[in-house]
Design a protein around this motif. Structure first.
Motif, PDB file in Angstrom:
ATOM      1  N   ARG A  17     -10.542   0.766   3.455  1.00 20.69           N
ATOM      2  CA  ARG A  17      -9.723   0.713   4.665  1.00 20.69           C
ATOM      3  C   ARG A  17     -10.210  -0.371   5.623  1.00 20.69           C
ATOM      4  N   THR A  18      -9.285  -0.864   6.411  1.00 19.41           N
ATOM      5  CA  THR A  18      -9.603  -1.843   7.438  1.00 19.41           C
ATOM      6  C   THR A  18     -10.148  -1.126   8.664  1.00 19.41           C
ATOM      7  N   PRO A  19     -10.745  -1.869   9.622  1.00 18.38           N
ATOM      8  CA  PRO A  19     -11.211  -1.215  10.857  1.00 18.38           C
ATOM      9  C   PRO A  19     -10.099  -0.501  11.617  1.00 18.38           C
ATOM     10  N   GLU A  20      -8.854  -0.910  11.405  1.00 22.29           N
ATOM     11  CA  GLU A  20      -7.732  -0.278  12.087  1.00 22.29           C
ATOM     12  C   GLU A  20      -7.344   1.046  11.437  1.00 22.29           C
ATOM     13  N   GLY A  21      -7.869   1.345  10.256  1.00 20.92           N
ATOM     14  CA  GLY A  21      -7.624   2.634   9.619  1.00 20.92           C
ATOM     15  C   GLY A  21      -6.688   2.609   8.435  1.00 20.92           C
ATOM     16  N   GLY A  22      -5.943   1.550   8.248  1.00 27.29           N
ATOM     17  CA  GLY A  22      -5.053   1.458   7.088  1.00 27.29           C
ATOM     18  C   GLY A  22      -5.791   0.943   5.863  1.00 27.29           C
ATOM     19  N   PHE A  23      -5.161   1.063   4.717  1.00 24.07           N
ATOM     20  CA  PHE A  23      -5.782   0.560   3.495  1.00 24.07           C
ATOM     21  C   PHE A  23      -5.753  -0.966   3.473  1.00 24.07           C
ATOM     22  N   ASP A  24      -6.842  -1.544   3.016  1.00 24.43           N
ATOM     23  CA  ASP A  24      -6.944  -2.986   2.856  1.00 24.43           C
ATOM     24  C   ASP A  24      -6.166  -3.389   1.604  1.00 24.43           C
ATOM     25  N   PRO A  25      -5.178  -4.284   1.720  1.00 24.89           N
ATOM     26  CA  PRO A  25      -4.404  -4.682   0.531  1.00 24.89           C
ATOM     27  C   PRO A  25      -5.272  -5.242  -0.587  1.00 24.89           C
ATOM     28  N   THR A  26      -6.398  -5.859  -0.244  1.00 23.58           N
ATOM     29  CA  THR A  26      -7.282  -6.368  -1.293  1.00 23.58           C
ATOM     30  C   THR A  26      -7.786  -5.224  -2.163  1.00 23.58           C
ATOM     31  N   PHE A  27      -8.152  -4.098  -1.525  1.00 19.48           N
ATOM     32  CA  PHE A  27      -8.638  -2.943  -2.285  1.00 19.48           C
ATOM     33  C   PHE A  27      -7.524  -2.316  -3.104  1.00 19.48           C
ATOM     34  N   THR A  28      -6.369  -2.051  -2.497  1.00 17.91           N
ATOM     35  CA  THR A  28      -5.309  -1.348  -3.223  1.00 17.91           C
ATOM     36  C   THR A  28      -4.768  -2.186  -4.371  1.00 17.91           C
ATOM     37  N   THR A  29      -4.741  -3.511  -4.199  1.00 16.17           N
ATOM     38  CA  THR A  29      -4.303  -4.373  -5.298  1.00 16.17           C
ATOM     39  C   THR A  29      -5.311  -4.344  -6.439  1.00 16.17           C
ATOM     40  N   ALA A  30      -6.599  -4.448  -6.103  1.00 18.37           N
ATOM     41  CA  ALA A  30      -7.625  -4.412  -7.147  1.00 18.37           C
ATOM     42  C   ALA A  30      -7.635  -3.065  -7.858  1.00 18.37           C
ATOM     43  N   LEU A  31      -7.429  -1.977  -7.100  1.00 18.41           N
ATOM     44  CA  LEU A  31      -7.374  -0.648  -7.707  1.00 18.41           C
ATOM     45  C   LEU A  31      -6.199  -0.544  -8.665  1.00 18.41           C
ATOM     46  N   ARG A  32      -5.034  -0.972  -8.213  1.00 22.01           N
ATOM     47  CA  ARG A  32      -3.850  -0.902  -9.075  1.00 22.01           C
ATOM     48  C   ARG A  32      -4.045  -1.735 -10.338  1.00 22.01           C
ATOM     49  N   GLU A  33      -4.564  -2.938 -10.188  1.00 21.29           N
ATOM     50  CA  GLU A  33      -4.729  -3.806 -11.359  1.00 21.29           C
ATOM     51  C   GLU A  33      -5.741  -3.227 -12.341  1.00 21.29           C
ATOM     52  N   ALA A  34      -6.830  -2.648 -11.823  1.00 20.22           N
ATOM     53  CA  ALA A  34      -7.827  -2.053 -12.718  1.00 20.22           C
ATOM     54  C   ALA A  34      -7.238  -0.889 -13.499  1.00 20.22           C
ATOM     55  N   LEU A  35      -6.483  -0.035 -12.815  1.00 26.85           N
ATOM     56  CA  LEU A  35      -5.939   1.142 -13.487  1.00 26.85           C
ATOM     57  C   LEU A  35      -4.754   0.801 -14.385  1.00 26.85           C
ATOM     58  N   HIS A  36      -4.097  -0.307 -14.114  1.00 28.06           N
ATOM     59  CA  HIS A  36      -2.999  -0.757 -14.984  1.00 28.06           C
ATOM     60  C   HIS A  36      -3.528  -1.494 -16.211  1.00 28.06           C
ATOM     61  N   GLU A  37      -4.451  -2.396 -16.002  1.00 26.01           N
ATOM     62  CA  GLU A  37      -4.891  -3.265 -17.090  1.00 26.01           C
ATOM     63  C   GLU A  37      -5.967  -2.625 -17.954  1.00 26.01           C
ATOM     64  N   VAL A 160      -3.939   4.718  -4.414  1.00 26.23           N
ATOM     65  CA  VAL A 160      -3.053   4.440  -5.549  1.00 26.23           C
ATOM     66  C   VAL A 160      -1.602   4.378  -5.083  1.00 26.23           C
ATOM     67  N   ALA A 161      -1.211   5.326  -4.246  1.00 29.39           N
ATOM     68  CA  ALA A 161       0.167   5.335  -3.751  1.00 29.39           C
ATOM     69  C   ALA A 161       0.494   4.040  -3.035  1.00 29.39           C
ATOM     70  N   VAL A 162      -0.385   3.584  -2.154  1.00 30.71           N
ATOM     71  CA  VAL A 162      -0.138   2.340  -1.427  1.00 30.71           C
ATOM     72  C   VAL A 162      -0.079   1.159  -2.391  1.00 30.71           C
ATOM     73  N   GLY A 163      -0.968   1.147  -3.379  1.00 32.34           N
ATOM     74  CA  GLY A 163      -0.953   0.076  -4.363  1.00 32.34           C
ATOM     75  C   GLY A 163       0.322   0.022  -5.184  1.00 32.34           C
ATOM     76  N   LEU A 164       1.003   1.152  -5.300  1.00 32.33           N
ATOM     77  CA  LEU A 164       2.270   1.212  -6.044  1.00 32.33           C
ATOM     78  C   LEU A 164       3.472   0.944  -5.142  1.00 32.33           C
ATOM     79  N   GLY A 165       3.220   0.585  -3.888  1.00 31.22           N
ATOM     80  CA  GLY A 165       4.314   0.306  -2.973  1.00 31.22           C
ATOM     81  C   GLY A 165       4.923   1.539  -2.349  1.00 31.22           C
ATOM     82  N   LEU A 166       4.197   2.652  -2.342  1.00 32.32           N
ATOM     83  CA  LEU A 166       4.687   3.913  -1.803  1.00 32.32           C
ATOM     84  C   LEU A 166       3.996   4.220  -0.475  1.00 32.32           C
ATOM     85  N   GLU A 167       4.502   5.204   0.224  1.00 35.65           N
ATOM     86  CA  GLU A 167       3.802   5.685   1.402  1.00 35.65           C
ATOM     87  C   GLU A 167       2.458   6.291   0.997  1.00 35.65           C
ATOM     88  N   GLU A 168       1.477   6.143   1.878  1.00 35.69           N
ATOM     89  CA  GLU A 168       0.145   6.669   1.596  1.00 35.69           C
ATOM     90  C   GLU A 168       0.172   8.140   1.211  1.00 35.69           C
TER      91      GLU A 168
END
Length: 353
Positions: A17-37, A160-168
């Protein structure tokens, strides 16, 4: 052959998460790619207290070092809920016995009387069996670990939800109430010193997990391997201070195969050696149904459908999929307490594996 262990990505949960409290897109993208690939990753920075993992493994070792007759005071054959101690060689994976012994545990619940079952999977609800008189610290440490892993599982599910383009919170309703996670405190055992390892020996045979996400604590011994899509068997090497995370069948169902429940196995231990691990299988309520989520077009185009076979159908309601797994893995318990679920020579979603 195994490919290099750097094929298994490493992520830090404390940077999700970022200091603002939301998920960091860098993390959610890396998570999605790891679990997909790959379907597997190693997770650090997940919030364990100093020494917590080591203390849990030490308590487990104290139990497994007890004489056999004392371990069998927890014999899972006495539990209609598949809880307690499984003797060495009495869990079945891929149709063959595993060279491991373990304690299975889950949410501490009162059993539902058979007359009140709305579905057969209610038999999975019940009390745990712990060695309180012999190793009282094991229950306390395992329960504290389950609390931590539940928090980690919740955070990863939202990422994972955010990485898939869904609501958290997209998956939250599936876990509301009483998520039916379960845990395994495991020791793998090699042949006696000087004896050869049989050619057909397996720590655990090739399989996929039937929950949503698996969070595995392993010691430094090694032996866990995964087989990512299109790849050979790959070592999931131990990394100090990490968990191994992998996709379960329920998440594969929910993403129509975009995230894959990667087959994995544990090699047999060398003669005179053992290996310890603690598996935590983060899973929704038993009555939760995992319908495919609306993926963005770019991801949907990479979703090939679930990887099921005529010998292992993936059932969308979690309780059905879990009951299938327990009956297949522990046929002695099923035959003793639930003979109606055991096939008598005809194909069955519970026993044909």
């Amino acid at each position: 052959m195994s490919t290099p262990d750097d094929a298994i990505p490493v992520l830090r949960l404390d940077r999700a998460r970022t200091p603002e409290g939301g998920f960091d897109p860098t993390f959610t993208t890396a998570l999605r790619e790891a679990l997909h690939e790959v379907g597997f990753l190693r997770l650090t920075g997940f919030g364990a207290a100093p020494g917590q993992a080591g203390a849990l493994l030490a308590a487990a070792s104290s139990f497994f070092d007890l004489p056999a007759e004392q371990r069998l005071e927890l014999d899972n054959r006495r539990s209609p809920h598949f809880r307690g101690y499984t003797r060495l060689g009495h869990e079945i994976t891929a149709g063959r016995p595993d060279a491991r012994e373990q304690i299975d545990f889950g949410p501490e619940l009162a059993p539902v009387p058979r007359a009140e079952w709305d579905e057969p999977f209610r038999l999975l609800e019940g009390p745990n069996v712990w060695p309180d008189a012999r190793v009282p610290e094991l229950r306390r440490r395992a329960e504290a670990w389950a609390e931590l892993m539940s928090r980690v599982g919740t955070e990863l599910t939202r990422a994972v939800a955010v990485g898939l383009g869904l609501e958290e919170t997209h998956f939250d309703p599936l876990f509301d109430g009483e998520p039916h996670w379960f845990g395994k405190v495991i020791r793998y055992v090699g042949p006696p010193p000087g004896d050869p390892v049989p050619d057909d020996a397996q720590g655990v045979g090739p399989h996929a997990d039937w929950g949503f996400l698996t969070l595995l604590l392993q010691d430094g011994t090694g032996g866990l391997q995964a087989r990512p899509p299109g790849s050979s068997w790959t070592d999931v090497a131990p990394l100090e201070g990490s968990l191994v995370v992998n996709v379960g069948e329920m998440l594969e169902v929910a993403t129509d195969g975009y995230l894959v429940a990667t087959p994995h196995r544990v090699l047999a231990c060398a003669p005179g050696t053992t290996r310890q691990s603690v598996g935590f299988f983060w899973s929704p309520r038993l009555d939760a149904r995992l319908d495919p989520v609306p993926l963005p077009p770019g991801l949907a185009a990479q979703a090939p459908g679930v990887h099921e076979t005529d010998r292992n159908a993936l059932l969308p309601r979690f309780g059905d999929n879990a009951l299938k797994g327990w009956v297949r893995s522990h046929p002695e318990v099923a035959a003793r307490h639930h003979p109606g679920l055991v096939s008598s020579g005809t194909p069955s979603p519970f026993t044909d594996r």
